[in-house]
Scaffold this active site. Structure first.
Site, PDB file in Angstrom:
ATOM      1  N   LYS A 147       0.797  -1.170  -0.054  1.00  0.00           N
ATOM      2  CA  LYS A 147      -0.129  -0.031  -0.111  1.00  0.00           C
ATOM      3  C   LYS A 147       0.982   1.333   0.041  1.00  0.00           C
ATOM      4  CE  LYS A 147      -3.989   1.966   2.597  1.00  0.00           C
ATOM      5  NZ  LYS A 147      -4.826   1.864   3.657  1.00  0.00           N
ATOM      6  N   SER A 174      -9.873   1.303   2.523  1.00  0.00           N
ATOM      7  CA  SER A 174      -8.906   2.462   1.505  1.00  0.00           C
ATOM      8  C   SER A 174      -7.764   1.529   0.637  1.00  0.00           C
ATOM      9  CB  SER A 174      -8.195   3.279   2.508  1.00  0.00           C
ATOM     10  OG  SER A 174      -7.469   2.748   3.461  1.00  0.00           O
ATOM     11  N   SER A 209     -10.003  -0.648   6.633  1.00  0.00           N
ATOM     12  CA  SER A 209      -9.416  -0.497   5.451  1.00  0.00           C
ATOM     13  C   SER A 209      -8.689  -1.870   4.714  1.00  0.00           C
ATOM     14  CB  SER A 209      -8.343   0.636   5.288  1.00  0.00           C
ATOM     15  OG  SER A 209      -9.107   1.841   5.215  1.00  0.00           O
TER      16      SER A 209
HETATM   17  N1  GLN Z   1     -13.279   4.189   6.175  1.00  0.00           N
HETATM   18  C1  GLN Z   1     -12.807   4.506   7.240  1.00  0.00           C
HETATM   19  C2  GLN Z   1     -12.083   5.896   7.158  1.00  0.00           C
HETATM   20  O1  GLN Z   1     -12.402   6.478   6.039  1.00  0.00           O
HETATM   21  C3  GLN Z   1     -11.457   3.509   7.289  1.00  0.00           C
HETATM   22  C4  GLN Z   1     -10.383   3.809   6.712  1.00  0.00           C
HETATM   23  C5  GLN Z   1      -9.193   3.096   7.127  1.00  0.00           C
HETATM   24  O2  GLN Z   1      -9.470   1.944   7.858  1.00  0.00           O
HETATM   25  N2  GLN Z   1      -7.930   3.430   7.001  1.00  0.00           N
HETATM   26  O3  GLN Z   1     -11.443   6.332   8.342  1.00  0.00           O
END
Ligand code: GLN
Length: 473
Positions: free
Chosen positions: A80, A155, A179
């Site tokens: 990532k 994400s 994410s």
């Molecule tokens: N959807 C969540 C957010 O936008 C989780 C994102 C994540 O786990 N990095 O914060």
């Protein structure tokens, strides 16, 4: 022989050991596949071809002389683009870091390199890991390999798509509120969010430091375990990482007590998702598991609590992108304040800006008690819900997401509906617990994940249960 691109980590390892093929061959096969398919999928933000070929050749030298070696040696992965790989770009999918090149390796990367991993490139994400669809990337929209009209989840959407699209054997993602698990669920791969503290965060671009964790995304549970073992452990460079002796745990489904949170099934879940999760629960029951309804009464506050705490921490973490120390810098502006304003104004996309505003407000004097402090108290209650539940059950089964992958652009103008996607994954993180997403069935072409939540540091128990469930669903 199966295509090199279909091999799991352990199959690739055996093939390398038997000299059926070389690491250079697998690596080239993946690099070719990326060239062929990434124009459509957009999983990668950058390809580290030179590094990958160098690492593959080094692996092949070791394989030529040694009989035993790490299961990750010579096996290609993707990372990532929020995790630092020395010498490679690291953008967090933000214009503010568009030209940033990582000056050092994250601890997880040091560990993978020590094991001889081959790094193919850096994968797309929602800007600063804020999102559920990878559409918040400043650079490109990744597509779901199972149906390109749909999002891959986020994400860590590029990571999930790269594994599902056979563009990497496995990947590292990061999970703050879902994410790793959400894109794993949407793309039909396995994703493990470790217990907070199990894996070092050193070299991960921070979203919310009290929740962020790096974890594996892979084709099988066995592979997930191999990668987790390689990256976990205490690190002197991350004070929140802990030393934990993960005991081997072979758990039988027979006699196991599985908790099912009643609040999760009350409303809002897609019918096909519900049927797939209920089928998984039934399969476990047929093997002798006891199913027990549990209550997590503070679930209804989880999203509100999460979306105070995360923006608050994010607003503090993102303060470092000021046009002076990192990244985009509008030096030509007329004075220091204008350098800040223009660099941040042009560098950040809509979602980081929204969170900086909300977070700064929640932390400001006069509002701190009403928002941030209150959210921390609610966080304590949510954590206690899980502690109470784990007095009665061994693990918890739930969906990862209320619905399968939605369509590209379907929710892009509605941030609130994006926030609601975290309903089953966010509270797990507020509690700091480990959880895994296991492919459990399909709604049409689209995969649906079962979430297996365990008690603190019970990754091996989760993995063992997931390995048995993998054969049943
Ligand atoms: N959807 C969540 C957010 O936008 C989780 C994102 C994540 O786990 N990095 O914060």
């Amino acid at each position: 022989m199966e295509s090199l691109l279909d091999l799991t980590i352990s199959q690739a390892h055996n093939g390398l050991k038997n000299k059926d093929f070389s690491s250079t061959e697998i690596t080239k096969a993946y690099l070719d596949q990326i060239k062929k398919t990434d124009g459509a999928l957009n999983s990668y933000l950058s390809i580290t071809e030179e590094l990958a070929v160098e690492q593959a050749e080094a692996a092949d030298k070791i394989i030529a002389t040694q009989k035993e070696f790490s299961p990750l040696l010579g096996v290609p992965c993707s990372i990532k683009d929020a995790i630092l790989v020395q010498g490679a770009p690291c953008t967090a999918a933000s214009k503010v870091l568009e030209n940033y090149v990582a000056p050092y390796d994250a601890t997880v990367i040091k560990k993978l390199k020590k094991d001889g991993a081959v790094i193919l490139g850096k994968t797309n994400l929602d800007e600063f890991a804020m999102g559920v669809s990878t559409e918040n990337s400043a650079f490109q929209v990744t597509k779901n390999p199972h149906d390109q009209a749909h999002v891959p989840g986020g994400s860590s959407g590029g990571s999930a798509a790269s594994v599902a699209g056979k563009q990497a054997c496995y990947s590292l993602g990061s999970d703050t509120g879902g994410s790793i698990r959400l894109p794993a669920s949407f793309c039909g791969v396995v994703g493990l969010n470790p217990t907070y503290g199990a894996v070092s965060r050193y070299g991960l671009i921070a979203l919310a430091s009290s929740l962020d964790q790096i974890g594996p995304m892979a084709k099988t549970v066995e592979d997930t375990k191999i990668v987790f073992n390689a990256i976990s452990g205490k690190d002197a460079l991350d004070a929140t990482s802990v030393e934990y002796q993960f005991e081997e745990s072979e758990i039988s489904l027979k006699g196991l007590t599985i908790g099912v949170p009643k609040e999760y099934f009350e409303k809002g879940m897609d019918k096909e998702v519900e049927a797939i999760i209920k089928n998984a629960i039934k399969k476990a029951q047929e093997q002798g598991a006891k199913i027990q309804e549990i209550s997590l009464p503070h679930t209804k506050y989880a999203i509100a609590c999460y979306y105070i705490i995360v923006p608050s921490e994010a607003s503090a973490n993102l303060a470092r992108y000021d046009g002076i120390k990192y990244g985009l810098s509008k030096q030509e502006s007329k004075d220091l304040l204008s350098v800040y304003v223009q660099s941040r104004g042009e560098g950040f996309g809509a979602e980081p800006k929204r969170r900086i505003l909300v977070g700064t407000h929640a932390l400001s004097s006069g509002y701190y008690d009403a928002y941030y402090k209150k959210a921390q108290e609610v966080r304590g209650l949510i954590r206690q819900d899980f502690i109470n539940a784990f007095k009665k059950v061994d693990v918890i089964f739930s969906p990862v997401s209320p619905f399968p992958a939605f369509k590209v652009a379907e929710k892009v103008d509605d941030p609130l509906s994006m926030y609601l996607v975290d309903v089953y994954t966010g509270s797990v993180k507020l509690a700091g617990l480990p959880a895994l997403s296991l492919p459990a069935g399909k709604a049409g072409k689209l995969p649906v994940g079962l979430q297996i939540i365990g008690n603190y540091f019970e990754e091996n128990k989760i993995l063992s249960i997931a390995q048995q469930m993998e054969k049943l669903v």
